[in-house]
Design a protein around this motif. Structure first.
Motif, PDB file in Angstrom:
ATOM      1  N   CYS A   1      21.166 -68.787  32.451  1.00 43.56           N
ATOM      2  CA  CYS A   1      21.202 -69.751  33.553  1.00 43.56           C
ATOM      3  C   CYS A   1      20.520 -69.116  34.752  1.00 43.56           C
ATOM      4  N   ALA A   2      19.341 -69.607  35.079  1.00 44.97           N
ATOM      5  CA  ALA A   2      18.604 -69.111  36.240  1.00 44.97           C
ATOM      6  C   ALA A   2      18.964 -69.962  37.452  1.00 44.97           C
ATOM      7  N   ALA A   3      19.371 -69.307  38.526  1.00 44.52           N
ATOM      8  CA  ALA A   3      19.839 -70.023  39.713  1.00 44.52           C
ATOM      9  C   ALA A   3      18.991 -69.680  40.932  1.00 44.52           C
ATOM     10  N   SER A   4      18.918 -70.626  41.850  1.00 40.52           N
ATOM     11  CA  SER A   4      18.205 -70.395  43.113  1.00 40.52           C
ATOM     12  C   SER A   4      18.739 -71.337  44.172  1.00 40.52           C
ATOM     13  N   GLY A   5      18.419 -71.031  45.416  1.00 37.69           N
ATOM     14  CA  GLY A   5      18.777 -71.924  46.511  1.00 37.69           C
ATOM     15  C   GLY A   5      20.125 -71.668  47.145  1.00 37.69           C
TER      16      GLY A   5
ATOM     17  N   ASP B   1      24.188 -61.361  36.167  1.00 40.85           N
ATOM     18  CA  ASP B   1      23.416 -60.301  36.798  1.00 40.85           C
ATOM     19  C   ASP B   1      23.055 -60.816  38.187  1.00 40.85           C
ATOM     20  N   ASN B   2      23.801 -60.386  39.175  1.00 42.00           N
ATOM     21  CA  ASN B   2      23.596 -60.912  40.526  1.00 42.00           C
ATOM     22  C   ASN B   2      22.228 -60.523  41.087  1.00 42.00           C
ATOM     23  N   ALA B   3      21.698 -59.393  40.655  1.00 38.66           N
ATOM     24  CA  ALA B   3      20.376 -58.972  41.134  1.00 38.66           C
ATOM     25  C   ALA B   3      19.283 -59.913  40.635  1.00 38.66           C
ATOM     26  N   LYS B   4      19.526 -60.547  39.501  1.00 40.29           N
ATOM     27  CA  LYS B   4      18.539 -61.461  38.916  1.00 40.29           C
ATOM     28  C   LYS B   4      18.902 -62.929  39.123  1.00 40.29           C
ATOM     29  N   ASN B   5      20.011 -63.183  39.816  1.00 41.14           N
ATOM     30  CA  ASN B   5      20.467 -64.570  40.019  1.00 41.14           C
ATOM     31  C   ASN B   5      20.563 -65.320  38.691  1.00 41.14           C
TER      32      ASN B   5
END
Length: 126
Positions: free
Chosen positions: A22-26, A75-79
């Motif tokens: 799951c790739a997250a942004s914003g 992985d918080n570094a990779k969001n």
């Protein structure tokens, strides 16, 4: 704008494994719990796993149906959040979504999830 995109689904035989991403942004990813929700054919959506953010104290939730078989991580570094799915069963066949909750702790209720991404199809069949 909050965005979440699940990927990694596919066709797998019973007993097999898949790893969803799951790739997250914003948003500040590390602060919020991220959950995995599934919707099987003809059934309502169900939260199956959730992992708290930094302020969540390591809180984690698993539905009984996946305990011992699925593992949620992030992985918080990779969001990015992950769902390792082992010992898959035909009844795991569903569309899997990742979602951001309103809180830092792990949550179960779908009402506590603020934003959803596009789902990824998982089919378990021989």
């Amino acid at each position: 704008e909050v965005q979440l995109q699940a990927s990694g689904g596919g066709l797998v035989q019973p007993g097999g494994s898949l790893r969803l991403s799951c790739a997250a942004s914003g948003f500040n990813f590390a602060d919020f719990s991220i959950g995995w929700i599934c919707q099987a054919p003809g059934k309502e959506r169900e939260a199956i796993a959730c992992l708290g953010g930094i302020a969540g104290g390591g809180s984690i939730y698993y539905a009984d149906s996946v305990k011992g078989r699925f593992t949620i991580s992030r992985d918080n570094a990779k969001n990015t959040a992950y769902l390792q799915m082992n010992s898959l069963k035909p009844e795991d066949t569903a569309v899997y979504y990742c979602a951001k909750s309103y809180f830092g702790i792990a949550v179960e209720s779908l009402k506590l999830y603020e934003s959803w991404g596009q789902g990824t199809q998982v089919t378990v069949s021989s």
